[in-house]
Motif scaffolding. Sequence first.
Motif, PDB file in Angstrom:
ATOM      1  N   VAL A  14       0.839  -1.193   0.000  1.00 32.52           N
ATOM      2  CA  VAL A  14       0.000   0.000   0.000  1.00 32.52           C
ATOM      3  C   VAL A  14       0.871   1.239   0.000  1.00 32.52           C
ATOM      4  CG1 VAL A  14      -1.677   1.308   1.337  1.00 32.52           C
ATOM      5  CG2 VAL A  14      -1.853  -1.169   1.209  1.00 32.52           C
ATOM      6  N   THR A  15       0.552   2.178  -0.859  1.00 27.32           N
ATOM      7  CA  THR A  15       1.252   3.457  -0.854  1.00 27.32           C
ATOM      8  C   THR A  15       0.309   4.512  -0.310  1.00 27.32           C
ATOM      9  OG1 THR A  15       0.563   3.901  -3.114  1.00 27.32           O
ATOM     10  CG2 THR A  15       2.720   2.872  -2.811  1.00 27.32           C
ATOM     11  N   GLU A  16       0.812   5.313   0.585  1.00 34.75           N
ATOM     12  CA  GLU A  16       0.019   6.373   1.173  1.00 34.75           C
ATOM     13  C   GLU A  16      -0.074   7.550   0.212  1.00 34.75           C
ATOM     14  OE1 GLU A  16      -1.598   6.565   4.209  1.00 34.75           O
ATOM     15  OE2 GLU A  16      -1.179   4.420   4.284  1.00 34.75           O
ATOM     16  N   PRO A  17      -1.251   8.153   0.071  1.00 32.86           N
ATOM     17  CA  PRO A  17      -1.356   9.324  -0.782  1.00 32.86           C
ATOM     18  C   PRO A  17      -0.574  10.488  -0.187  1.00 32.86           C
ATOM     19  CG  PRO A  17      -3.437   8.893   0.347  1.00 32.86           C
ATOM     20  CD  PRO A  17      -2.507   7.778   0.690  1.00 32.86           C
ATOM     21  N   ASP A  18       0.055  11.283  -1.037  1.00 31.40           N
ATOM     22  CA  ASP A  18       0.814  12.446  -0.587  1.00 31.40           C
ATOM     23  C   ASP A  18      -0.111  13.647  -0.500  1.00 31.40           C
ATOM     24  OD1 ASP A  18       2.688  14.334   0.064  1.00 31.40           O
ATOM     25  OD2 ASP A  18       3.523  14.490  -1.955  1.00 31.40           O
ATOM     26  N   LEU A  19      -0.437  14.049   0.718  1.00 31.20           N
ATOM     27  CA  LEU A  19      -1.350  15.165   0.919  1.00 31.20           C
ATOM     28  C   LEU A  19      -0.620  16.460   1.232  1.00 31.20           C
ATOM     29  CD1 LEU A  19      -4.025  13.307   3.039  1.00 31.20           C
ATOM     30  CD2 LEU A  19      -4.085  13.810   0.611  1.00 31.20           C
ATOM     31  N   SER A  20       0.702  16.420   1.259  1.00 31.49           N
ATOM     32  CA  SER A  20       1.454  17.611   1.652  1.00 31.49           C
ATOM     33  C   SER A  20       1.390  18.715   0.608  1.00 31.49           C
ATOM     34  CB  SER A  20       2.913  17.244   1.927  1.00 31.49           C
ATOM     35  OG  SER A  20       3.497  16.721   0.744  1.00 31.49           O
ATOM     36  N   THR A  21       1.194  18.364  -0.655  1.00 33.70           N
ATOM     37  CA  THR A  21       1.194  19.375  -1.692  1.00 33.70           C
ATOM     38  C   THR A  21      -0.196  19.864  -2.052  1.00 33.70           C
ATOM     39  OG1 THR A  21       1.135  17.674  -3.400  1.00 33.70           O
ATOM     40  CG2 THR A  21       3.308  18.514  -2.741  1.00 33.70           C
ATOM     41  N   GLY A  22      -1.210  19.105  -1.742  1.00 34.06           N
ATOM     42  CA  GLY A  22      -2.556  19.470  -2.159  1.00 34.06           C
ATOM     43  C   GLY A  22      -3.461  19.732  -0.988  1.00 34.06           C
ATOM     44  N   GLN A  23      -4.731  19.641  -1.227  1.00 35.51           N
ATOM     45  CA  GLN A  23      -5.784  19.763  -0.246  1.00 35.51           C
ATOM     46  C   GLN A  23      -5.631  20.979   0.651  1.00 35.51           C
ATOM     47  OE1 GLN A  23      -6.664  17.922   3.203  1.00 35.51           O
ATOM     48  NE2 GLN A  23      -8.795  17.811   2.736  1.00 35.51           N
ATOM     49  N   THR A  24      -5.805  22.122   0.063  1.00 32.39           N
ATOM     50  CA  THR A  24      -5.793  23.364   0.823  1.00 32.39           C
ATOM     51  C   THR A  24      -7.151  24.042   0.722  1.00 32.39           C
ATOM     52  OG1 THR A  24      -4.926  24.570  -1.077  1.00 32.39           O
ATOM     53  CG2 THR A  24      -3.321  23.751   0.533  1.00 32.39           C
ATOM     54  N   PHE A  89     -13.398  23.964   8.976  1.00 34.29           N
ATOM     55  CA  PHE A  89     -12.321  23.123   9.509  1.00 34.29           C
ATOM     56  C   PHE A  89     -12.776  21.666   9.632  1.00 34.29           C
ATOM     57  CE2 PHE A  89     -10.103  21.114  13.072  1.00 34.29           C
ATOM     58  CZ  PHE A  89      -8.791  21.205  12.619  1.00 34.29           C
ATOM     59  N   CYS A  90     -13.996  21.444  10.098  1.00 34.59           N
ATOM     60  CA  CYS A  90     -14.512  20.077  10.236  1.00 34.59           C
ATOM     61  C   CYS A  90     -14.594  19.393   8.874  1.00 34.59           C
ATOM     62  CB  CYS A  90     -15.884  20.094  10.909  1.00 34.59           C
ATOM     63  SG  CYS A  90     -15.838  20.502  12.665  1.00 34.59           S
ATOM     64  N   ILE A  91     -15.065  20.106   7.867  1.00 29.15           N
ATOM     65  CA  ILE A  91     -15.160  19.536   6.520  1.00 29.15           C
ATOM     66  C   ILE A  91     -13.765  19.250   5.979  1.00 29.15           C
ATOM     67  CG2 ILE A  91     -15.840  20.027   4.135  1.00 29.15           C
ATOM     68  CD1 ILE A  91     -18.185  21.692   5.389  1.00 29.15           C
ATOM     69  N   TYR A  92     -12.856  20.196   6.154  1.00 28.35           N
ATOM     70  CA  TYR A  92     -11.460  20.009   5.715  1.00 28.35           C
ATOM     71  C   TYR A  92     -10.846  18.764   6.370  1.00 28.35           C
ATOM     72  CZ  TYR A  92      -6.398  20.661   5.788  1.00 28.35           C
ATOM     73  OH  TYR A  92      -5.040  20.464   5.699  1.00 28.35           O
ATOM     74  N   PHE A 134     -20.551  23.355   3.029  1.00 26.78           N
ATOM     75  CA  PHE A 134     -20.499  22.203   2.118  1.00 26.78           C
ATOM     76  C   PHE A 134     -20.651  22.645   0.668  1.00 26.78           C
ATOM     77  CE2 PHE A 134     -21.110  19.159   5.647  1.00 26.78           C
ATOM     78  CZ  PHE A 134     -20.179  18.211   5.260  1.00 26.78           C
ATOM     79  N   ASN A 135     -21.512  23.626   0.412  1.00 31.38           N
ATOM     80  CA  ASN A 135     -21.665  24.140  -0.953  1.00 31.38           C
ATOM     81  C   ASN A 135     -20.355  24.733  -1.459  1.00 31.38           C
ATOM     82  OD1 ASN A 135     -24.334  23.402  -1.353  1.00 31.38           O
ATOM     83  ND2 ASN A 135     -25.124  25.336  -0.559  1.00 31.38           N
ATOM     84  N   MET A 140     -15.408  24.097  -4.778  1.00 28.76           N
ATOM     85  CA  MET A 140     -13.950  24.165  -4.851  1.00 28.76           C
ATOM     86  C   MET A 140     -13.320  22.822  -5.182  1.00 28.76           C
ATOM     87  SD  MET A 140     -13.298  26.529  -1.511  1.00 28.76           S
ATOM     88  CE  MET A 140     -11.556  26.734  -1.728  1.00 28.76           C
ATOM     89  N   SER A 141     -13.831  21.756  -4.602  1.00 27.39           N
ATOM     90  CA  SER A 141     -13.156  20.465  -4.714  1.00 27.39           C
ATOM     91  C   SER A 141     -13.713  19.564  -5.806  1.00 27.39           C
ATOM     92  CB  SER A 141     -13.239  19.714  -3.384  1.00 27.39           C
ATOM     93  OG  SER A 141     -14.564  19.256  -3.167  1.00 27.39           O
ATOM     94  N   ARG A 142     -14.986  19.730  -6.120  1.00 23.11           N
ATOM     95  CA  ARG A 142     -15.664  18.845  -7.076  1.00 23.11           C
ATOM     96  C   ARG A 142     -15.667  17.393  -6.585  1.00 23.11           C
ATOM     97  NH1 ARG A 142     -18.024  22.798  -9.371  1.00 23.11           N
ATOM     98  NH2 ARG A 142     -16.852  24.047 -10.834  1.00 23.11           N
TER      99      ARG A 142
END
Length: 180
Positions: A14-24, A89-92, A134-135, A140-142
Amino acid sequence: MLYTGENVESPSDVTEPDLSTGQTYLGFHYEKWHDSCLQKCIVYERIGTTVVSVTQEVAAKIFSETKNAIYDLPHKVVSEAGISRIAEFCIYSADKVLLENFFSWDDVLTLRIYFSTNIQISHETLSTIFTSAFNEFGQMSRRINISEGSIFNLVPVLGAGRSATSMDDILTCELYARKF
């Protein structure tokens, strides 16, 4: 305890997804203290729960980067704008856990938001705040389709927290997801 009804083995490659560059999304960037308010239990790619606990201390950290007066620290009063930021913050945080564990928002079965009645914000106002958050997130995220209606339930409580001695949560978000 989570039960999937099957024997599930976790693959060794299993490879962990790299979240350090995305998800802002929603203006948040990952910081180590974010993990302090998360509890999660995941059975690899099958079923999982996540709890995001927002205490007065966590709220102060969330608001520390915000320039608006949305938190009156001496009186521990959170404004509607402050609750809006907490909702984001909760959604993030929930989205981050979903991404890390290869779940999507379509896999979410329940999302309950327990709110302390002492925050003195009505159920209707909270519903509007979370729907709006949520809207915005969906645009933003689709990654989520909000047009199908509300995906959360608001539950008023006298107190919430991680233990009987620590019941100082402003909001607690409990997410349950399962892949079919």
